[in-house]
Design a protein around this motif. Structure first.
Motif, PDB file in Angstrom:
ATOM      1  N   UNK A  27     -33.459 -19.785  15.562  1.00  0.00           N
ATOM      2  CA  UNK A  27     -34.167 -19.969  16.772  1.00  0.00           C
ATOM      3  C   UNK A  27     -33.880 -21.193  17.595  1.00  0.00           C
ATOM      4  N   UNK A  28     -32.860 -21.845  17.269  1.00  0.00           N
ATOM      5  CA  UNK A  28     -32.546 -22.979  18.087  1.00  0.00           C
ATOM      6  C   UNK A  28     -31.133 -23.260  17.666  1.00  0.00           C
ATOM      7  N   UNK A  29     -30.685 -24.202  18.290  1.00  0.00           N
ATOM      8  CA  UNK A  29     -29.154 -24.713  18.261  1.00  0.00           C
ATOM      9  C   UNK A  29     -29.276 -25.813  17.683  1.00  0.00           C
ATOM     10  N   UNK A  30     -28.370 -26.231  16.723  1.00  0.00           N
ATOM     11  CA  UNK A  30     -28.356 -27.484  15.863  1.00  0.00           C
ATOM     12  C   UNK A  30     -26.993 -27.953  16.084  1.00  0.00           C
ATOM     13  N   UNK A  31     -26.800 -29.167  16.792  1.00  0.00           N
ATOM     14  CA  UNK A  31     -25.471 -30.094  16.767  1.00  0.00           C
ATOM     15  C   UNK A  31     -25.459 -30.474  15.397  1.00  0.00           C
ATOM     16  N   UNK A  32     -26.383 -31.133  14.594  1.00  0.00           N
ATOM     17  CA  UNK A  32     -26.096 -31.608  13.491  1.00  0.00           C
ATOM     18  C   UNK A  32     -26.878 -30.913  12.436  1.00  0.00           C
ATOM     19  N   UNK A  33     -26.158 -30.710  11.244  1.00  0.00           N
ATOM     20  CA  UNK A  33     -26.638 -30.047  10.055  1.00  0.00           C
ATOM     21  C   UNK A  33     -26.682 -30.946   9.145  1.00  0.00           C
ATOM     22  N   UNK A  34     -27.216 -31.111   7.914  1.00  0.00           N
ATOM     23  CA  UNK A  34     -27.345 -31.629   6.675  1.00  0.00           C
ATOM     24  C   UNK A  34     -27.125 -31.067   5.328  1.00  0.00           C
ATOM     25  N   UNK A  35     -26.288 -31.340   4.575  1.00  0.00           N
ATOM     26  CA  UNK A  35     -26.321 -30.672   3.063  1.00  0.00           C
ATOM     27  C   UNK A  35     -26.830 -31.678   2.053  1.00  0.00           C
ATOM     28  N   UNK A  36     -27.853 -30.930   1.323  1.00  0.00           N
ATOM     29  CA  UNK A  36     -28.269 -31.859   0.221  1.00  0.00           C
ATOM     30  C   UNK A  36     -28.221 -31.079  -1.010  1.00  0.00           C
ATOM     31  N   UNK A  37     -28.306 -31.762  -2.125  1.00  0.00           N
ATOM     32  CA  UNK A  37     -28.352 -31.388  -3.330  1.00  0.00           C
ATOM     33  C   UNK A  37     -29.245 -31.747  -4.208  1.00  0.00           C
ATOM     34  N   UNK A  38     -29.924 -31.064  -5.001  1.00  0.00           N
ATOM     35  CA  UNK A  38     -30.988 -31.286  -5.832  1.00  0.00           C
ATOM     36  C   UNK A  38     -31.220 -30.737  -7.361  1.00  0.00           C
ATOM     37  N   UNK A  71     -18.596 -26.532  10.442  1.00  0.00           N
ATOM     38  CA  UNK A  71     -19.560 -26.249  11.477  1.00  0.00           C
ATOM     39  C   UNK A  71     -19.213 -25.817  12.645  1.00  0.00           C
ATOM     40  N   UNK A  72     -18.767 -24.553  12.428  1.00  0.00           N
ATOM     41  CA  UNK A  72     -18.000 -24.040  13.820  1.00  0.00           C
ATOM     42  C   UNK A  72     -18.962 -23.576  15.059  1.00  0.00           C
ATOM     43  N   UNK A  73     -20.020 -23.486  14.852  1.00  0.00           N
ATOM     44  CA  UNK A  73     -20.938 -23.134  15.883  1.00  0.00           C
ATOM     45  C   UNK A  73     -22.206 -23.784  16.035  1.00  0.00           C
ATOM     46  N   UNK A  74     -22.893 -23.819  17.032  1.00  0.00           N
ATOM     47  CA  UNK A  74     -23.964 -24.597  17.062  1.00  0.00           C
ATOM     48  C   UNK A  74     -25.323 -23.884  16.198  1.00  0.00           C
ATOM     49  N   UNK A  75     -24.913 -22.763  15.753  1.00  0.00           N
ATOM     50  CA  UNK A  75     -26.077 -22.098  14.662  1.00  0.00           C
ATOM     51  C   UNK A  75     -25.595 -22.043  13.201  1.00  0.00           C
ATOM     52  N   UNK A  76     -24.561 -22.436  12.769  1.00  0.00           N
ATOM     53  CA  UNK A  76     -23.816 -22.160  11.501  1.00  0.00           C
ATOM     54  C   UNK A  76     -22.874 -23.178  10.932  1.00  0.00           C
ATOM     55  N   UNK A  77     -23.337 -23.753   9.887  1.00  0.00           N
ATOM     56  CA  UNK A  77     -22.686 -24.510   8.879  1.00  0.00           C
ATOM     57  C   UNK A  77     -22.410 -23.910   7.802  1.00  0.00           C
ATOM     58  N   UNK A  95     -30.244 -28.528   5.983  1.00  0.00           N
ATOM     59  CA  UNK A  95     -31.128 -28.727   7.082  1.00  0.00           C
ATOM     60  C   UNK A  95     -30.634 -28.818   8.206  1.00  0.00           C
ATOM     61  N   UNK A  96     -31.435 -28.578   9.357  1.00  0.00           N
ATOM     62  CA  UNK A  96     -30.638 -28.568  10.839  1.00  0.00           C
ATOM     63  C   UNK A  96     -31.710 -29.138  11.752  1.00  0.00           C
ATOM     64  N   UNK A  97     -31.226 -29.964  12.613  1.00  0.00           N
ATOM     65  CA  UNK A  97     -31.992 -30.681  13.495  1.00  0.00           C
ATOM     66  C   UNK A  97     -32.157 -29.992  14.957  1.00  0.00           C
TER      67      UNK A  97
END
Lengths: 121, 113
Positions: A27-38, A71-77, A95-97
């Protein structure tokens, strides 16, 4: 809060295969996303920062050729674990900003997806 | 190396009590501070953000920030069994959550009925 989805939620694969994990901001556009591992009983460790339209920035010690991020689009990584091995078994979380302005916060906020549990046999 | 320290716990409180969770951080340039709740097997959920010194209240949750002491805390009033989870403190140098977060290892909270 904002909605971030991940697919698949759980995957089991054989050693040597590649696995692709998708992260979507619904429900929002995200220019930045992060990938974490736990890993079990440990905290989240950042793997890489994914910016729309540019190459990902990897943290020290994370192999960029093994963990491919697109990260090809503003909503998908997407995160692809190539030639997965048992030691790659972990909980992968994106996570998405969400930018400030349309939300209750004056600042950008980071929202997490539900995670993908990867088991490599 | 930027570090975020939390008491790993477990912290056990009776239902209805106040739970107090603490966090210290090493980077004096940090500007944004977050508390996330993580249930076992689930991903973190943002419950509080704080950017300036003092207290910030949201329902049963109060975040407290003291930049001079490099200390941030979370108080949970009227604790409920559903509050039982691991609470992660996260810090970033940016104002807001645009940049990477540095997480503590989390404090496991158990609220006993």
């Amino acid at each position: 809060g904002a909605v971030v989805s991940q697919h698949p939620s759980r995957v089991i694969c054989k050693s040597g295969t590649s696995v692709k994990i998708e992260c979507r901001s619904l429900d929002f556009q995200a220019t930045t996303m992060f990938w974490y591992r736990q890993f079990p009983k440990q905290s989240l460790m950042l793997m890489a920062t994914s910016n729309e339209g540019s190459k990902a920035t990897y943290e020290q010690g994370v192999e960029k050729d093994k963990f491919l991020i697109n990260h090809a689009s503003l909503t998908l990584s997407t995160l692809t674990v190539t030639s997965a091995h048992p030691e790659d078994s972990s909980f992968y979380i994106c996570s998405a900003v969400r930018l400030a302005g349309g939300s209750t916060s004056s600042y950008n906020e980071q929202f997490f997806g539900p995670g993908t549990r990867l088991t490599v046999l | 190396q930027k570090e975020v320290e939390q008491n790993s716990g477990p912290l056990s409180v009776p239902e209805g009590a106040i739970a107090s969770l603490n966090c210290t951080y090493s980077d004096r340039g940090s500007q944004s501070f977050f508390w996330y709740r993580q249930y076992s097997g689930k991903s973190p959920e943002l419950i509080m953000s704080i950017y300036s010194n003092g207290d910030k209240e949201d329902g049963r949750f109060t975040a407290q920030l003291n930049k001079a002491s490099q200390y941030v805390s979370l108080l949970i009033r009227d604790s409920q069994p559903s509050d039982s989870a691991t609470y992660l403190c996260a810090v970033t140098a940016a104002l807001g959550g645009s940049e990477k977060l540095v997480f503590g290892k989390g404090t496991k909270l158990t609220v006993n009925p």
